[in-house]
Design a protein around this motif. Structure first.
Motif, PDB file in Angstrom:
ATOM      1  N   GLN A  85     -32.035 -34.482 -48.615  1.00 50.58           N
ATOM      2  CA  GLN A  85     -32.525 -35.791 -48.537  1.00 50.58           C
ATOM      3  C   GLN A  85     -33.265 -36.165 -46.842  1.00 50.58           C
ATOM      4  OE1 GLN A  85     -32.267 -37.634 -51.174  1.00 50.58           O
ATOM      5  NE2 GLN A  85     -30.379 -38.798 -50.335  1.00 50.58           N
ATOM      6  N   LEU A  86     -32.177 -35.058 -46.317  1.00 49.94           N
ATOM      7  CA  LEU A  86     -32.932 -35.361 -45.055  1.00 49.94           C
ATOM      8  C   LEU A  86     -34.199 -35.272 -44.471  1.00 49.94           C
ATOM      9  CD1 LEU A  86     -32.283 -36.127 -42.177  1.00 49.94           C
ATOM     10  CD2 LEU A  86     -31.359 -33.256 -42.094  1.00 49.94           C
ATOM     11  N   LYS A  87     -34.880 -34.172 -44.649  1.00 51.37           N
ATOM     12  CA  LYS A  87     -36.042 -33.643 -45.429  1.00 51.37           C
ATOM     13  C   LYS A  87     -37.358 -34.246 -45.953  1.00 51.37           C
ATOM     14  CE  LYS A  87     -39.288 -29.869 -46.516  1.00 51.37           C
ATOM     15  NZ  LYS A  87     -40.707 -31.349 -46.591  1.00 51.37           N
ATOM     16  N   ASP A  88     -36.570 -34.923 -46.898  1.00 50.30           N
ATOM     17  CA  ASP A  88     -37.364 -36.598 -47.009  1.00 50.30           C
ATOM     18  C   ASP A  88     -37.559 -37.501 -46.716  1.00 50.30           C
ATOM     19  OD1 ASP A  88     -37.932 -34.389 -49.711  1.00 50.30           O
ATOM     20  OD2 ASP A  88     -36.766 -35.630 -50.651  1.00 50.30           O
ATOM     21  N   VAL A  89     -36.771 -37.533 -46.123  1.00 44.11           N
ATOM     22  CA  VAL A  89     -36.137 -38.867 -45.957  1.00 44.11           C
ATOM     23  C   VAL A  89     -37.369 -38.764 -43.891  1.00 44.11           C
ATOM     24  CG1 VAL A  89     -34.448 -38.748 -44.137  1.00 44.11           C
ATOM     25  CG2 VAL A  89     -34.948 -41.144 -45.070  1.00 44.11           C
TER      26      VAL A  89
END
Length: 241
Positions: free
Chosen positions: A134-138
């Motif tokens: 989630q963090l990487k994608d955002v």
């Protein structure tokens, strides 16, 4: 002179983006290290995570200072103002992610010498990996100014909640079965909650990106699935019985 001023202004806005990218990279690293430290019972790696949190805090302060300075000197409007406000918001969320990762690292130190509860660690790693994605994608959505990618992160928040619900129930059940190890499972419960909160902050960033690109807030209610507030030991005992 006007051309030089414009280039200077553009440079300041780019500096905000650069610092957010640096904070994002450090936040990803901190979360990954904290999860590894807890899983592998590695207090040395946990200490590294604690030390690196200071770099995230420093960058968050620098983003605030530069953003406030730009607003005071440049009086930005429209998309430029949104970019500056966005940087402040995202920096705050990344700073909180750093703090939550630090809390996980502290749990790793606290239980480093305790027996390893293998039966629950798989679920812990799964929710940690989901939060990292989630963090990487955002962060990728922010760097690419991709509102659709940000929206996809926002829509996946319930997946982390579902993992947290499952892990929460498993940890409570195991705590009931192994009361002699209750302190270990309590630390894991708090660690799992920290990861669930990191997912929330990634979702906050997704909402901020949507605002940056479209100039308006997401109108829909955030998808949530955390039901642990209504889950008690009594309910678990009745299910087991």
């Amino acid at each position: 002179m006007s051309g030089n001023a414009d280039r200077s202004y553009e440079g300041e806005l780019k500096s905000l983006d650069t610092m957010i990218a640096q904070m994002g990279g450090l936040a990803e690293q901190a979360l990954g290290q904290a999860i590894d430290a807890l899983y592998h019972r590695d207090p040395d790696l946990a200490e590294v995570t604690l030390a690196n949190d200071r770099s995230i805090d420093t960058l968050e302060r620098l983003v605030d200072e530069l953003a406030i300075s730009i607003i005071a000197r440049r009086a930005p409007v429209a998309s430029d103002l949104r970019q500056i406000v966005t940087a402040i918001r995202i920096a705050l969320d990344l700073e909180r992610i750093g703090d939550l990762s630090k809390n996980i690292a502290k749990r790793a130190i606290a239980i480093a010498a305790e027996p390893r509860p293998n039966q629950v660690m798989t679920g812990f790693v799964h929710i940690g990996e989901a939060a990292l994605r989630q963090l990487k994608d955002v962060l990728d959505a922010y760097s690419q100014r991709d509102a659709d990618a940000a929206l996809a992160v926002w829509q996946r928040d319930h997946e982390i909640d579902a993992m947290y619900n499952s892990l929460y129930g498993e940890l409570l059940t195991t705590m009931m079965d192994e009361p002699q190890s209750a302190s270990v499972y309590a630390h894991l419960l708090f660690g799992a909650k920290n990861i669930e909160r990191i997912g929330d902050h990634a979702t906050n960033i997704a909402e901020t990106i949507y605002f940056l690109i479209h100039g308006k807030a997401l109108g829909d209610e955030r998808p949530k699935a955390d039901s642990t507030s209504s889950l008690t030991l009594g309910r678990l005992a009745s299910v087991k019985g």
